[in-house]
Design a protein around this motif. Structure first.
Motif, mmCIF file in Angstrom:
data_model
loop_
_atom_site.group_PDB
_atom_site.id
_atom_site.type_symbol
_atom_site.label_atom_id
_atom_site.label_comp_id
_atom_site.label_asym_id
_atom_site.label_seq_id
_atom_site.Cartn_x
_atom_site.Cartn_y
_atom_site.Cartn_z
ATOM 1 N N GLN A 21 24.488 -15.768 8.265
ATOM 2 C CA GLN A 21 24.004 -14.472 7.792
ATOM 3 C C GLN A 21 22.885 -13.983 8.691
ATOM 4 O O GLN A 21 21.983 -14.732 9.045
ATOM 5 N N LYS A 22 22.942 -12.695 9.081
ATOM 6 C CA LYS A 22 21.917 -12.154 9.955
ATOM 7 C C LYS A 22 20.604 -12.044 9.223
ATOM 8 O O LYS A 22 20.554 -11.775 8.038
ATOM 9 N N ARG A 23 19.514 -12.253 9.971
ATOM 10 C CA ARG A 23 18.196 -12.185 9.378
ATOM 11 C C ARG A 23 17.486 -10.948 9.894
ATOM 12 O O ARG A 23 17.724 -10.488 10.986
ATOM 13 N N GLY A 24 16.554 -10.430 9.085
ATOM 14 C CA GLY A 24 15.776 -9.289 9.504
ATOM 15 C C GLY A 24 16.531 -7.990 9.287
ATOM 16 O O GLY A 24 17.751 -7.959 9.156
ATOM 17 N N PRO A 25 15.788 -6.877 9.218
ATOM 18 C CA PRO A 25 16.406 -5.586 8.936
ATOM 19 C C PRO A 25 17.215 -5.003 10.085
ATOM 20 O O PRO A 25 18.055 -4.133 9.856
#
Length: 204
Positions: A28-32
């Motif tokens: 899962q990608k992190r950060g906005p």
């Protein structure tokens, strides 16, 4: 070794970590900055706030309140209580602390290995996108509960997103609906200067 039961306050101090920093699932990608282009849009900030809210809403009742903190603490206690005795020994506490330290060291090593253009690489001293400031909303204490606009002791998704967008707008200095790396760096520098001024101020 005789088990040592950890009292409520001590256990809370031990287990309390930023609920908003709960680790995402593998892959899962992190950060906005979802597309990793170095720019955070309002839409990305809102989407990140929704994902973060879902992680913090531990009991999935659509709000963040004391029940979520208690449920999370109970789950962490269960994880630490490896023999299922209902108590946490010194050895179990030590093992949990060492596991956290090992994971932290692993994350730092992974960040150091990433190049400046790779997803998740540090940008201006903060992990790409994550420096958007949501960290300040972590936990159920202090800054987190300031998001409780109607002061009912619970934070709704609307209140959580409003807090994220308020911070977004503060960092979006040219008001174009986008936060660039330069704007994030400027925000971090301003925060650094405020901290330095506080430290230099005479204590009353």
């Amino acid at each position: 070794m005789k088990k040592t039961l950890i009292a409520g306050a001590a256990l809370a101090a031990l287990l309390t970590g930023s609920m908003a920093l709960a680790q995402p699932a593998p892959g899962q990608k992190r950060g906005p900055d979802a597309n990793q282009d170095g720019v955070v849009t309002q839409e990305e900030a809102r989407a990140q706030a929704a994902k973060m809210f879902e992680r913090i809403d531990f009991n999935k009742d659509g709000k963040i309140d004391k029940a979520d903190r208690d449920a999370r603490m109970a789950e962490r206690f269960k994880q630490m209580d490896t023999d299922g005795s209902g108590e946490v020994s010194l050895a179990e506490m030590t093992a949990a602390r060492e596991a956290r330290q090992a994971k932290r060291a692993e994350r730092m090593a992974m960040r150091a290995d990433r190049g400046p253009g790779e997803p998740g690489a540090r940008m201006g001293g903060k992990r790409g996108g994550r420096g958007m400031g949501m960290r300040g909303h972590g936990g159920m204490r202090g800054g987190m509960m300031r998001l409780d606009a109607d002061k009912d002791g619970a934070i709704t998704l609307a209140e959580f997103e409003a807090g994220a967008l308020e911070r977004f707008n503060r960092h979006d200095t040219n008001k174009d609906g986008r936060i660039t790396q330069e704007e994030r760096a400027a925000a971090r520098e301003a925060m650094k200067q405020r901290w330095q001024q506080r430290k230099a101020a005479p204590q009353g």
